[in-house]
Design a protein around this motif. Sequence first.
Motif, PDB file in Angstrom:
ATOM      1  N   SER A 125      69.760  52.309  69.912  1.00 35.89           N
ATOM      2  CA  SER A 125      68.614  53.182  70.140  1.00 35.89           C
ATOM      3  C   SER A 125      68.618  54.295  69.098  1.00 35.89           C
ATOM      4  O   SER A 125      69.649  54.928  68.857  1.00 35.89           O
ATOM      5  N   GLU A 126      67.474  54.516  68.477  1.00 36.90           N
ATOM      6  CA  GLU A 126      67.283  55.593  67.498  1.00 36.90           C
ATOM      7  C   GLU A 126      68.296  55.510  66.354  1.00 36.90           C
ATOM      8  O   GLU A 126      68.816  56.527  65.889  1.00 36.90           O
ATOM      9  N   ALA A 127      68.557  54.312  65.869  1.00 39.96           N
ATOM     10  CA  ALA A 127      69.472  54.121  64.744  1.00 39.96           C
ATOM     11  C   ALA A 127      68.697  54.019  63.437  1.00 39.96           C
ATOM     12  O   ALA A 127      67.549  53.568  63.412  1.00 39.96           O
ATOM     13  N   GLY A 128      69.342  54.414  62.350  1.00 38.52           N
ATOM     14  CA  GLY A 128      68.734  54.323  61.040  1.00 38.52           C
ATOM     15  C   GLY A 128      68.949  52.966  60.397  1.00 38.52           C
ATOM     16  O   GLY A 128      69.707  52.116  60.899  1.00 38.52           O
TER      17      GLY A 128
ATOM     18  N   ASP B 297      70.501  51.938  57.582  1.00 39.97           N
ATOM     19  CA  ASP B 297      71.857  51.598  57.151  1.00 39.97           C
ATOM     20  C   ASP B 297      72.730  51.223  58.334  1.00 39.97           C
ATOM     21  O   ASP B 297      73.509  50.260  58.280  1.00 39.97           O
ATOM     22  N   THR B 298      72.601  51.974  59.421  1.00 37.72           N
ATOM     23  CA  THR B 298      73.369  51.668  60.629  1.00 37.72           C
ATOM     24  C   THR B 298      73.014  50.290  61.167  1.00 37.72           C
ATOM     25  O   THR B 298      73.895  49.522  61.584  1.00 37.72           O
ATOM     26  N   LEU B 299      71.739  49.949  61.168  1.00 40.46           N
ATOM     27  CA  LEU B 299      71.306  48.638  61.653  1.00 40.46           C
ATOM     28  C   LEU B 299      71.932  47.517  60.815  1.00 40.46           C
ATOM     29  O   LEU B 299      72.397  46.506  61.360  1.00 40.46           O
ATOM     30  N   ARG B 300      71.942  47.695  59.513  1.00 49.20           N
ATOM     31  CA  ARG B 300      72.515  46.655  58.646  1.00 49.20           C
ATOM     32  C   ARG B 300      74.010  46.492  58.896  1.00 49.20           C
ATOM     33  O   ARG B 300      74.518  45.368  58.957  1.00 49.20           O
TER      34      ARG B 300
ATOM     35  N   ASP C 230      60.587  47.838  58.997  1.00 49.64           N
ATOM     36  CA  ASP C 230      60.812  46.804  57.985  1.00 49.64           C
ATOM     37  C   ASP C 230      62.249  46.307  58.019  1.00 49.64           C
ATOM     38  O   ASP C 230      62.510  45.114  57.855  1.00 49.64           O
ATOM     39  N   THR C 231      63.189  47.225  58.235  1.00 48.19           N
ATOM     40  CA  THR C 231      64.589  46.823  58.329  1.00 48.19           C
ATOM     41  C   THR C 231      64.813  45.902  59.524  1.00 48.19           C
ATOM     42  O   THR C 231      65.524  44.898  59.430  1.00 48.19           O
ATOM     43  N   CYS C 232      64.214  46.252  60.665  1.00 44.69           N
ATOM     44  CA  CYS C 232      64.337  45.399  61.850  1.00 44.69           C
ATOM     45  C   CYS C 232      63.817  43.995  61.544  1.00 44.69           C
ATOM     46  O   CYS C 232      64.462  42.993  61.912  1.00 44.69           O
ATOM     47  N   ARG C 233      62.691  43.900  60.879  1.00 43.41           N
ATOM     48  CA  ARG C 233      62.108  42.590  60.592  1.00 43.41           C
ATOM     49  C   ARG C 233      62.941  41.821  59.578  1.00 43.41           C
ATOM     50  O   ARG C 233      63.078  40.603  59.669  1.00 43.41           O
TER      51      ARG C 233
ATOM     52  N   LEU D  54      69.048  61.691  65.823  1.00 46.67           N
ATOM     53  CA  LEU D  54      68.163  60.546  65.600  1.00 46.67           C
ATOM     54  C   LEU D  54      68.315  59.970  64.206  1.00 46.67           C
ATOM     55  O   LEU D  54      68.565  60.700  63.247  1.00 46.67           O
ATOM     56  N   GLY D  55      68.128  58.667  64.127  1.00 47.07           N
ATOM     57  CA  GLY D  55      68.071  58.008  62.829  1.00 47.07           C
ATOM     58  C   GLY D  55      69.356  57.994  62.050  1.00 47.07           C
ATOM     59  O   GLY D  55      69.354  57.885  60.819  1.00 47.07           O
TER      60      GLY D  55
END
Length: 325
Positions: free
Chosen positions: A151-154, A156-159, A187-190, A323-324
């Motif tokens: 939740s509320e991740a940026g 770079d964190t997602l990758r 865009d990162t999520c996709r 956040l982020g």
Amino acid sequence: MRTTKLGGLEVPSIGLGCMGMSTAYGTKDDPESTRAIHRALDLGVTLLDTADVYGNGHGERLIGEALKDRRRDAIIATKVGNLGRAAKPRTVDGSPEHITAGCDASLERLGVETIDLYYLHRVDPDVPIEDSVGAMSRLVEAGKVRHIGLSEAGSDTLRRAAKVHPIAALQSEWSLWSRDVESAIVDTCRELGIGFVAYAPLGRGFLTGTIPDVDTLIPEDRRRDHPRFDPDNIAQNLPLIDALRSVAERHGATPAQVAIAWVLSRGEDVATIPGAKKVKWVEENANAADLELTDSDFADLGQAFAPGAAAGTRYPEKQMAKLGI
């Protein structure tokens, strides 16, 4: 109710945000909240979203009681790692120990053996995301969790997280007046195949057009601490509602339904969880699934709600800092 894929988890495009049933917005009414949950399930709004911090566990216990005879009807999402604003000195804890213990406590409060979607509520800047997600992946291996999210991740964190374990969903704020995620995070999520769950699609109630000033809110309402509900800012934000009302009138809909329909129009990989604790609001929100906005609607809304149009940040300064990450 149409559905959305969050990684390998299929959910209704409109779920039910349950935070307000336990904290932040007004007083609790467990019987009415339970009726709202049951009505949501009847309408196909089967994704129930809560967190261990909501009401210090009250939210999870409430859902557990409501689902005693209807567990198979629901998709349960809950969160760990946010200790709350009053916690000192840390307000987040993404350590493996906290996540593991938190999951066990949530399972007990919910009265279930498995959590369908388990989020890290806020990224802990003092704990590598690899360690946090690693602990969550072990919960999947143990059969305590089916899918994990952040939740509320940026970006770079997602990758980094996705390299440890598949991330089913990112839950972040996304609405007509909170469009920060459109700059890169969506865009990162996709790119990574991560579904998006938009919380606060109604702008914490403001986009319903029913909050003309801060005096509408009871003294204990947490929105009084949010910059966008500051008296000066709320006065600047009120004209935004005119565009919502205009579009709603074209369709015989409500401003809330238009706001939800706009979020759903952002993509087939987007679900949303408007908060509601009364049956009538659950029904109103669910009907937004049938609302199809036109090109003219999108143009009018886009002009009124350009990114950055809202006066005030969406959280107080200290919360914005979380956040982020």
